[in-house]
Design an enzyme around this catalytic site. Structure first.
Site, mmCIF file in Angstrom:
data_model
loop_
_atom_site.group_PDB
_atom_site.id
_atom_site.type_symbol
_atom_site.label_atom_id
_atom_site.label_comp_id
_atom_site.label_asym_id
_atom_site.label_seq_id
_atom_site.Cartn_x
_atom_site.Cartn_y
_atom_site.Cartn_z
ATOM 1 N N GLY A 70 0.843 -1.199 0.000
ATOM 2 C CA GLY A 70 0.000 0.000 0.000
ATOM 3 C C GLY A 70 0.873 1.243 0.000
ATOM 4 C CB THR A 71 4.078 1.976 1.736
ATOM 5 O OG1 THR A 71 3.559 1.725 3.044
ATOM 6 C CG2 THR A 71 5.093 3.098 1.784
ATOM 7 C CG ASN A 148 -4.310 4.632 9.244
ATOM 8 O OD1 ASN A 148 -4.557 5.634 8.575
ATOM 9 N ND2 ASN A 148 -3.255 4.551 10.024
ATOM 10 C CD GLN A 176 -6.843 0.209 7.715
ATOM 11 O OE1 GLN A 176 -7.709 -0.636 7.978
ATOM 12 N NE2 GLN A 176 -5.582 0.056 8.079
ATOM 13 C CB SER A 196 -2.310 -2.762 1.300
ATOM 14 O OG SER A 196 -1.345 -3.635 1.833
ATOM 15 C CG HIS A 198 -0.455 -6.396 4.957
ATOM 16 N ND1 HIS A 198 -0.497 -6.068 6.289
ATOM 17 C CD2 HIS A 198 0.018 -5.304 4.315
ATOM 18 C CE1 HIS A 198 -0.029 -4.827 6.446
ATOM 19 N NE2 HIS A 198 0.283 -4.345 5.266
ATOM 20 C CB THR A 234 10.587 -10.496 -11.652
ATOM 21 O OG1 THR A 234 11.682 -10.278 -12.540
ATOM 22 C CG2 THR A 234 9.962 -11.867 -11.901
ATOM 23 C CB CYS A 321 3.486 3.639 11.569
ATOM 24 S SG CYS A 321 2.560 2.667 10.412
HETATM 25 C C1 LIG Z 1 -1.505 -0.075 6.142
HETATM 26 C C2 LIG Z 1 -1.805 1.188 5.417
HETATM 27 C C3 LIG Z 1 -0.962 1.644 4.394
HETATM 28 C C4 LIG Z 1 0.329 0.944 4.042
HETATM 29 O O1 LIG Z 1 0.120 -0.292 3.431
HETATM 30 P P1 LIG Z 1 1.333 -1.370 3.450
HETATM 31 O O2 LIG Z 1 0.907 -2.409 2.496
HETATM 32 O O3 LIG Z 1 1.415 -1.865 4.866
HETATM 33 O O4 LIG Z 1 2.557 -0.645 3.036
HETATM 34 C C5 LIG Z 1 -1.315 2.786 3.730
HETATM 35 N N1 LIG Z 1 -2.435 3.460 4.037
HETATM 36 C C6 LIG Z 1 -3.278 3.048 5.006
HETATM 37 C C7 LIG Z 1 -4.528 3.823 5.274
HETATM 38 C C8 LIG Z 1 -2.981 1.910 5.742
HETATM 39 O O5 LIG Z 1 -3.802 1.518 6.708
#
Ligand SMILES: *Cc1c(COP(=O)(O)O)cnc(C)c1O
Length: 383
Positions: A70-71, A148, A176, A196, A198, A234, A321
């Site tokens: 997501g980052t 989040n 989220q 994202s 996970h 890749t 974080c």
């Molecule tokens: C967790 C999160 C991210 C980052 O996603 P990652 O896959 O962990 O890098 C970005 N934005 C929000 C709102 C999140 O909750």
């Protein structure tokens, strides 16, 4: 009893997701760029995965770019637009995830102008503030879909309309919200949307960026030209297949899960607010189904999390974080909570595997722990 109530930080990988991924670590190990049968098999899995991820947000497969998180999706969206333009003004909010905030701060150092909009006491961005912040040189608006930490759902439809009216590109961080509440990119006038894996029962290290057809980005990663040149590397085929399966499950179960989770969440909110000097953070109704966040006067959120952990309950204070730093959460400060109160925050985020028994256990333990901590707290002055 072990109870996991930190689904906003990450989620367990769904068994079905794991099953779907396994062959791609084993016999289906091909590189999706190879011409031979191994490569074609991987390529096919990749294309099917794109369709599945696209379906969750009513996009088309060719509008999805797979990333590493997501980052990375947030970075690619914001830097991608910024560097395409070379200069200009960006509008965002004070309560974004660090993946957006820090990217914008970095761009400020590189000569871009950024407006960080304030939010109200519930964490809502006012659409008229967005409109008033627009300048002739505004190139991008980036406002998250759901927060989040406090779960507040932003009025992104209205913001999207404003962006469209002024011809400005609109990005939303939907990490989220995607998979938890309905998202239709055709309805919300969004040009770029981050997701994202996970956070929705898929594996870590996979993300996606929706890029509306016709929107041009400068890549962040240069190399072999994967993902239409927008993200060389890749492809992580196993991870992507898992992410796609996670999206499919979310689409199938969204309403059923949301109903069950909302009911448990509302029970938590109702019971926790019976503890004296406890307060809900975020919007009372415009919030993610799985988010219950609070602060308690007179205690430290960190101590609360550790005491709960000792009883087998996993929660968080602020976000994963920010809880490593000893600063009060930027989100809680932005909604007007005093720093000393913000330090007493607790975030409870539910998932589809949580049961009523688990919630009852949490609700039994929490008041005892709060009372214990207040007894030894110099910040708690009981009349
Ligand atoms: C967790 C999160 C991210 C980052 O996603 P990652 O896959 O962990 O890098 C970005 N934005 C929000 C709102 C999140 O909750």
């Amino acid at each position: 009893m072990k109870v996991y109530l930190d689904h906003a930080a990450t989620t367990p990988v769904d068994k079905e997701v794991l099953e779907a991924m396994l062959p791609f670590f084993d016999e289906k190990f091909g590189n999706a760029s190879s011409l031979h049968a191994y490569g074609r098999e991987a390529r096919e899995a990749l294309e099917k995965s794109k369709e599945e991820v696209a379906k969750l947000i009513n996009a088309d497969a060719d509008e999805i770019i797979f990333t590493g998180s997501g980052t990375e999706s947030d970075n690619l969206a914001i830097k991608g637009i910024a560097f395409k333009h070379g200069k200009g003004h960006i509008i965002t909010s004070k309560i974004e995830h660090p993946a957006v905030l820090e990217t914008c701060k970095y761009l400020e150092k590189k000569g871009f102008d950024v407006t960080f909009l304030p939010v109200d006491e519930y964490g809502l961005v006012k659409p008229e503030d967005v409109e008033n912040a627009i300048r002739d040189d505004t190139i991008l608006i980036s406002i998250m879909h759901a927060n989040n930490e406090i779960g507040t759902i932003e009025p992104i439809e209205e913001i999207g309309e404003i962006a469209r009216k002024h011809g400005i590109l609109f990005h939303t961080d939907a990490v989220q919200s995607a998979g938890k509440i309905e998202i239709d990119v055709k309805k919300i006038n969004v040009d770029l949307l981050s997701m994202s894996s996970h956070k929705i029962y898929g594996p870590k290290g996979v993300g996606a960026l929706y890029v509306r057809r016709g929107v041009k980005l400068e890549p962040v990663l240069h190399g072999g030209g994967h993902e239409k040149g927008m993200r060389s590397s890749t492809e992580n085929v196993a991870g992507i297949v898992g992410f796609a399966k996670a999206c499919e499950i979310c689409r199938r179960r969204m309403h059923e899960d949301a109903d069950k989770i909302t009911r448990l969440r509302d029970k938590i909110i109702k019971e926790v607010l019976k503890i004296e000097e406890s307060y809900l953070t975020g919007h009372p109704t415009r919030r993610l189904p799985n988010n219950a966040s609070f602060y308690f006067k007179g205690i430290e959120g960190e101590s609360l999390v550790l005491m709960l952990d000792a009883k087998g309950i996993a929660t968080s204070t602020g976000s994963a974080c920010s809880s490593k730093k000893l600063q009060a959460s930027h989100v809680l400060l932005a909604i007007g909570i005093r720093p000393e109160d913000a330090h007493g925050s607790l975030r409870v985020t539910l998932g589809r595997e949580n049961t009523e028994e688990e919630i009852d256990y949490f609700l039994e333990v929490l008041p005892e722990v709060v009372e214990e901590l207040r007894k030894i707290s110099p910040m708690w002055h009981k009349k």
